[in-house]
Design a protein around this motif. Structure first.
Motif, mmCIF file in Angstrom:
data_model
loop_
_atom_site.group_PDB
_atom_site.id
_atom_site.type_symbol
_atom_site.label_atom_id
_atom_site.label_comp_id
_atom_site.label_asym_id
_atom_site.label_seq_id
_atom_site.Cartn_x
_atom_site.Cartn_y
_atom_site.Cartn_z
ATOM 1 N N LEU A 115 24.787 11.647 -6.084
ATOM 2 C CA LEU A 115 24.430 12.399 -7.482
ATOM 3 C C LEU A 115 25.178 11.612 -8.510
ATOM 4 O O LEU A 115 25.077 12.235 -9.783
ATOM 5 C CB LEU A 115 24.707 13.789 -7.476
ATOM 6 C CG LEU A 115 23.720 14.503 -6.436
ATOM 7 C CD1 LEU A 115 24.129 16.189 -6.545
ATOM 8 C CD2 LEU A 115 22.375 14.521 -6.654
ATOM 9 N N GLY A 116 25.935 10.597 -8.311
ATOM 10 C CA GLY A 116 26.746 9.802 -9.362
ATOM 11 C C GLY A 116 27.934 10.504 -9.665
ATOM 12 O O GLY A 116 28.706 10.169 -10.559
ATOM 13 N N ARG A 117 28.420 11.468 -8.721
ATOM 14 C CA ARG A 117 29.511 12.201 -9.241
ATOM 15 C C ARG A 117 30.751 11.318 -8.622
ATOM 16 O O ARG A 117 30.963 10.739 -7.689
ATOM 17 C CB ARG A 117 29.716 13.568 -8.611
ATOM 18 C CG ARG A 117 28.843 14.691 -9.190
ATOM 19 C CD ARG A 117 28.603 16.027 -8.222
ATOM 20 N NE ARG A 117 28.105 15.702 -6.823
ATOM 21 C CZ ARG A 117 27.877 16.876 -6.237
ATOM 22 N NH1 ARG A 117 27.784 17.709 -6.527
ATOM 23 N NH2 ARG A 117 27.452 16.398 -5.059
ATOM 24 N N ASP A 118 31.939 11.564 -9.473
ATOM 25 C CA ASP A 118 33.171 10.570 -9.067
ATOM 26 C C ASP A 118 33.897 11.378 -7.817
ATOM 27 O O ASP A 118 34.357 12.261 -7.922
ATOM 28 C CB ASP A 118 34.028 10.873 -10.263
ATOM 29 C CG ASP A 118 35.192 9.867 -9.878
ATOM 30 O OD1 ASP A 118 35.027 8.562 -9.488
ATOM 31 O OD2 ASP A 118 36.505 10.253 -10.218
ATOM 32 N N VAL A 119 33.745 10.511 -6.764
ATOM 33 C CA VAL A 119 34.339 10.969 -5.688
ATOM 34 C C VAL A 119 35.800 11.233 -5.593
ATOM 35 O O VAL A 119 36.465 11.997 -5.158
ATOM 36 C CB VAL A 119 34.177 9.978 -4.295
ATOM 37 C CG1 VAL A 119 34.643 10.442 -3.124
ATOM 38 C CG2 VAL A 119 32.527 9.854 -4.091
ATOM 39 N N TYR A 120 36.506 10.402 -6.350
ATOM 40 C CA TYR A 120 38.046 10.558 -6.534
ATOM 41 C C TYR A 120 38.377 11.672 -7.315
ATOM 42 O O TYR A 120 39.240 12.576 -6.859
ATOM 43 C CB TYR A 120 38.488 9.230 -7.699
ATOM 44 C CG TYR A 120 40.087 9.666 -7.965
ATOM 45 C CD1 TYR A 120 41.042 9.545 -7.125
ATOM 46 C CD2 TYR A 120 40.214 9.971 -9.241
ATOM 47 C CE1 TYR A 120 42.184 9.557 -7.642
ATOM 48 C CE2 TYR A 120 41.730 10.369 -9.731
ATOM 49 C CZ TYR A 120 42.642 9.821 -8.839
ATOM 50 O OH TYR A 120 43.788 10.078 -9.401
#
Length: 299
Positions: free
Chosen positions: A84-89
């Motif tokens: 979904l384009g969310r930042d994994v960090y």
């Protein structure tokens, strides 16, 4: 210098250099108990990450960016992005809060409840038969299955996850405390207190309770580690915290479908979970060695 002058100078030097004395004690403790130091350090780092997550270069862990879906790790997104384009960090860093909250809460609540049940069951024979049969019944069910069954009866939330895992861990604590109390109950100092007419609550409070705290503390560390793993399993299979809350189990669950394309989505939260569980287990092993007088003599 006379002996009296030397004796008087020793405490004076300690008062003049208290910082050096403290540093010497810390170095001695680290040398004698390295696992406690290493586990405590790793756990402190994880706690620092959880508390100061908003100031560690993170963004909104729920912010969607469809144009940046499944991007590999880069300078802009250190751990890459998910489907979904969310930042994994950001999601991994904020996920440390959930694991630590669940682990510490379950350890405290299950230890408190198990201590209460174990104390009275071990010292009062009237309660022993009834309470231990209930505990045996709960222990006959694997903890993860019991937690899944309890979560199926409620809605997914952090509070319900804590309650479900706590109920599954209480029997093990109560059995441990009961075993310690049964051995202490036959000790001469307890028999002397009973012969002197000391009331039962006072005997439990002054003679039994202090001697159960050392093994209970060690057991609490293992419970915390187990609770973190159980929470991750529940979230991974969709029976734990809701997907709107970033937790390591949720992040791994969302990345399993893309394992062959983007393994980093699963890899980074798995590493953080493993390091945290390792830190808690190292702390527990070190405390066991430090609090066990038989092992302390060998060290």
């Amino acid at each position: 210098m006379s002996p009296d002058t030397a004796v008087a100078a020793a405490p004076a030097s300690a008062e003049l250099f208290p910082a050096e004395v403290r540093r010497g004690r810390i170095r001695t403790f680290i040398r004698r108990h390295p696992t406690v130091a290493l586990g405590g350090l790793l756990l402190a780092v994880m706690a620092f990450i959880a508390v100061f997550a908003p100031w560690l270069g993170t963004t909104d862990p729920q912010a969607l960016a469809p144009a940046r879906r499944v991007r590999p790790p880069s300078e802009l997104h250190w751990f890459g992005t998910d489907m979904l384009g969310r930042d994994v960090y950001s999601r991994v860093i904020y996920g440390a809060r959930i694991s630590l909250i669940v682990g510490l809460s379950v350890a405290f609540l299950s230890s408190a409840a198990g201590l209460l049940i174990g104390l009275f069951s071990g010292f009062l024979r009237v309660l022993d038969g009834v309470m231990m049969r209930i505990m045996d019944g709960l222990m006959s069910i694997p903890p993860i299955l019991l937690a899944i069954a309890l979560m199926a009866l409620t809605r997914g939330s952090v509070q319900n996850v804590i309650i479900a895992i706590t109920i599954a861990e209480i029997p093990r604590v109560s059995r441990l405390v009961r075993g310690v109390v049964l051995s202490l109950r036959e000790q001469p100092f307890v028999e002397a207190a009973i012969a002197a007419g000391t009331t039962t609550p006072r005997i439990i409070w002054r003679h039994i309770l202090p001697n159960t705290l050392a093994p209970l503390t060690v057991q609490a560390t293992y419970i915390a580690a187990s609770a973190m793993i159980t929470e991750a399993i529940l979230s991974f299979i969709g029976a734990g915290t809701p997907p709107t809350i970033p937790s390591w189990g949720n992040v791994m669950a969302e990345g399993r479908a893309l394992w062959q394309v983007a393994p980093y989505i699963v890899f980074f939260p798995a590493v953080f979970l493993s390091v945290t569980v390792l830190a808690v287990n190292l702390l527990g092993d070190g405390l066991r060695d430090a609090l066990d007088p038989r092992l302390a003599k060998r060290i």
